[in-house]
Enzyme design. Structure first.
Site, PDB file in Angstrom:
ATOM      1  N   ASP A  67       0.819  -1.200   0.000  1.00  0.00           N
ATOM      2  CA  ASP A  67       0.000   0.000   0.000  1.00  0.00           C
ATOM      3  C   ASP A  67       0.863   1.265   0.000  1.00  0.00           C
ATOM      4  O   ASP A  67       1.852   1.360   0.740  1.00  0.00           O
ATOM      5  CB  ASP A  67      -0.894  -0.005   1.252  1.00  0.00           C
ATOM      6  CG  ASP A  67      -1.696   1.258   1.409  1.00  0.00           C
ATOM      7  OD1 ASP A  67      -2.605   1.479   0.594  1.00  0.00           O
ATOM      8  OD2 ASP A  67      -1.404   2.037   2.345  1.00  0.00           O
ATOM      9  N   GLU A 126       1.013   0.048  -4.863  1.00  0.00           N
ATOM     10  CA  GLU A 126       0.263   1.277  -5.110  1.00  0.00           C
ATOM     11  C   GLU A 126       1.271   2.406  -4.958  1.00  0.00           C
ATOM     12  O   GLU A 126       1.969   2.481  -3.940  1.00  0.00           O
ATOM     13  CB  GLU A 126      -0.870   1.453  -4.105  1.00  0.00           C
ATOM     14  CG  GLU A 126      -1.605   2.771  -4.273  1.00  0.00           C
ATOM     15  CD  GLU A 126      -2.431   3.163  -3.058  1.00  0.00           C
ATOM     16  OE1 GLU A 126      -3.354   3.976  -3.226  1.00  0.00           O
ATOM     17  OE2 GLU A 126      -2.157   2.677  -1.946  1.00  0.00           O
TER      18      GLU A 126
END
Length: 595
Positions: free
Chosen positions: A259, A292
């Site tokens: 993330d 990400e």
């Protein structure tokens, strides 16, 4: 069992045999540390070099324990493998070999076969609840489920991005053994399982590291969540790498999605993590690593990572589907069709161009294969970060959504679905937590103030319509399946998804290795043609019209190379509004296989 001062200490409680456990805590700011076993047994830990405290003692699996810092502060193990309750409660010694794997021959799937389905475990009823959906997803054509973060977080309702114990599966979802059973069962159905991990920050409640290991963080660097984690420090780096290795090799996850790595300033940590994973992975086993990354750092896909979530592609499509142009969609408001074409042809839209803040963003990505990009129409962020959590089914015409879905599922990029996409779920996906007291108030008001710059919520009274993240109803309203009953595949939307995914598996899987983009041409607002050369020399073509206008275009001859038209039938002389056509031209004009 004498201790060796030169040993590299793994963080946490590591079982040495059936009756003995070694406890290791990095606490450079502590003078004394003891481990408290059960309710009344305290054992002083031995100080080691570089701020470590270690002890080996008789301690079987299932034992509750916590650390006591300088005789004043009781804390859970930051590398706890399981919690006896919540983040402030005692940790539990876990035997990593207690679960007997049934499908030991599973080696994973090659990355080009990934069709990802993102799931929030809590909304589907924990690990046991997710299992009930796996046969349906496998029949739909999904090849991998991607679990939103599982690391222990405060309370029992959370997106998972407030985790504070990155080695421990969330107790409200189930036990470590139940998580392993979920993964084992998925493998039996041919489904890979990916885990979303958060290594860029800790949540606001339950992280005690600053009390005894201040050097875990940097005072001179800050992220949106507070002081930055000090990744150049070896003990810190090993903490997160050990976590990643545990999920991949102890739990047999097939991959990780990291993330918001743009909040990790030291990219060498990411590269080392990928190198360690690749080095330890046995020959023949497939492990997927994705990120990400707001910075669009294309070089990571050449240093051990398979792909990046392509927010650029989503944002361009979202503007075309909804007309929304506020906040980060402003970067895609001008010529969104050209931006989508650029994405389909080269991956990222922003490859060093200035964004709306006047700052350069991204790196050149045209030399990367289409499979280096994960494309999606919706995900937890893009739905849940909306004030009211509306899905695309509420925001654009159904035919436009079908056309965009056709592009998503049949382009050579890796498709990701968000739970509920396959039947155009009408339930919102809201932002939810289960904080209490002052923190709950701060989160509620912070959430509402986030949207003060949006025209629809500029008025303070209007912002009170934004659901309270801590209300249990906010969580329950986000459940994607009515009455928790799986949608039948015979219904129109699931049947549409199943048809497209079967086409992808039959026609594209054998040809995706070695795919390269050829070109993408814009025909008008919302209309374009994109082409790719696939690995066997065939040419994949997608004609897309997301506008309300008919576009004059020389289209593929009906019945020869057409894979699918959405909707059907199609006009051979024009590209109708809200239409997608997908065709495949084989080398040497070989006949296509028939249904």
């Amino acid at each position: 069992m004498p201790l060796r001062s030169t040993e590299k200490w793994p963080h946490g409680a590591i079982m040495l045999d059936q009756d003995h456990t070694r406890f290791a805590l990095w606490a450079p700011d502590a003078l004394q540390v003891s481990v408290e076993l059960g309710d009344d047994h305290s054992i002083p830990m031995l100080p080691q070099a570089d701020g470590w405290f270690v002890i080996q003692t008789r301690c079987p699996a299932g034992t509750r324990y916590r650390y006591c810092i300088d005789g004043r502060l009781q804390v859970p193990d930051p590398a706890s493998r399981a919690q006896d309750g919540d983040v402030h409660d005692p940790s539990i010694v876990v035997d990593p070999n207690a679960y007997l794997w049934q499908h030991t021959g599973w080696q994973g799937r090659p990355w080009h076969e990934a069709i990802l389905y993102e799931v929030h475990v809590g909304l589907l009823g924990g690990f046991v609840g997710v299992e009930q959906h796996l046969p349906r997803l496998a029949e739909l054509g999904v090849t991998a489920i991607e679990l939103m973060p599982l690391a222990e977080f405060p309370g029992d309702r959370n997106w998972g991005y407030d985790g504070v114990l990155p080695f421990a599966p969330e107790a409200s979802y189930g036990t470590p053994e139940q998580l392993k059973h979920l993964i084992d069962y998925a493998h039996s159905l041919g489904l890979a399982v990916v885990l979303d991990v958060v290594y860029n920050h800790f949540g606001p409640d339950g992280n005690y590291l600053g009390e005894y290991a201040k050097r875990f963080f940097r005072d001179d660097r800050h992220t949106p969540w507070g002081a930055a984690i000090d990744f150049p420090r070896r003990e810190v780096r090993e903490f997160f790498i050990d976590s990643a290795l545990m999920w991949l090799f102890e739990y047999c996850f097939d991959g990780l999605r990291l993330d918001a790595v743009h909040a990790i300033e030291d990219s060498s940590f990411l590269i080392e993590l990928a190198q360690r994973v690749r080095h330890l992975t046995p020959a023949g086993r497939e492990i997927w690593l994705t990120v990400e990354n707001e910075h669009n750092e294309a070089h990571l896909m050449q240093r051990g990572f398979d792909a990046q979530w392509n927010d650029d592609g989503h944002n361009a499509l979202h503007v075309l589907l909804t007309g929304e142009r506020e906040a980060y969609y402003a970067d895609f408001a001008e010529q969104p069709t050209h931006k989508l074409a650029h994405c389909l042809n080269e991956g990222f839209v922003y490859q060093g161009e200035l964004n709306r803040h006047g700052k350069p963003r991204g790196e050149p990505s045209g030399d990367l294969p289409p499979s280096a990009f994960v494309l999606f129409l919706q995900n937890h962020d893009q739905v849940g970060n909306r004030a009211l959590g509306e899905r695309l089914a509420h925001l654009c015409p159904p035919d436009a959504l079908r056309a965009a879905t056709t592009l998503l599922l049949l382009s050579p990029m890796i498709p990701l679905l968000f739970m509920g996409d396959e039947y155009a779920a009408e339930q919102p996906f809201l932002y939810f937590t289960s904080h209490h007291g002052e923190l709950a108030e701060l989160v509620r008001e912070g959430r509402r103030n986030e949207f003060s710059h949006f025209q629809a919520f500029a008025n303070a009274e209007r912002r009170t319509r934004i659901p309270d993240p801590n209300a249990e109803s906010t969580f329950n309203d986000s459940r994607p399946l009515p009455d928790s009953a799986p949608a039948q595949l015979s219904q129109p939307w699931p049947a549409f998804y199943q048809k497209l995914l079967r086409l992808r598996q039959r026609e594209l899987f054998p040809r995706l290795r070695g795919a390269v983009a050829l070109d993408a041409r814009v025909h008008g607002d919302g209309a374009l043609t994109a082409r790719w050369r696939l690995g066997d020399g065939s040419c994949l073509r997608i004609d897309l019209n997301l506008s309300e206008e008919r576009i004059s275009l020389e289209l593929p001859a009906a019945g020869e190379h057409l894979l699918i038209s959405s909707p059907e039938p199609f006009d051979p002389d024009h590209l109708a509004p809200f239409t997608a056509l997908v065709s495949l031209t084989l080398p040497d004009h070989k006949d296509l296989p028939h249904e």
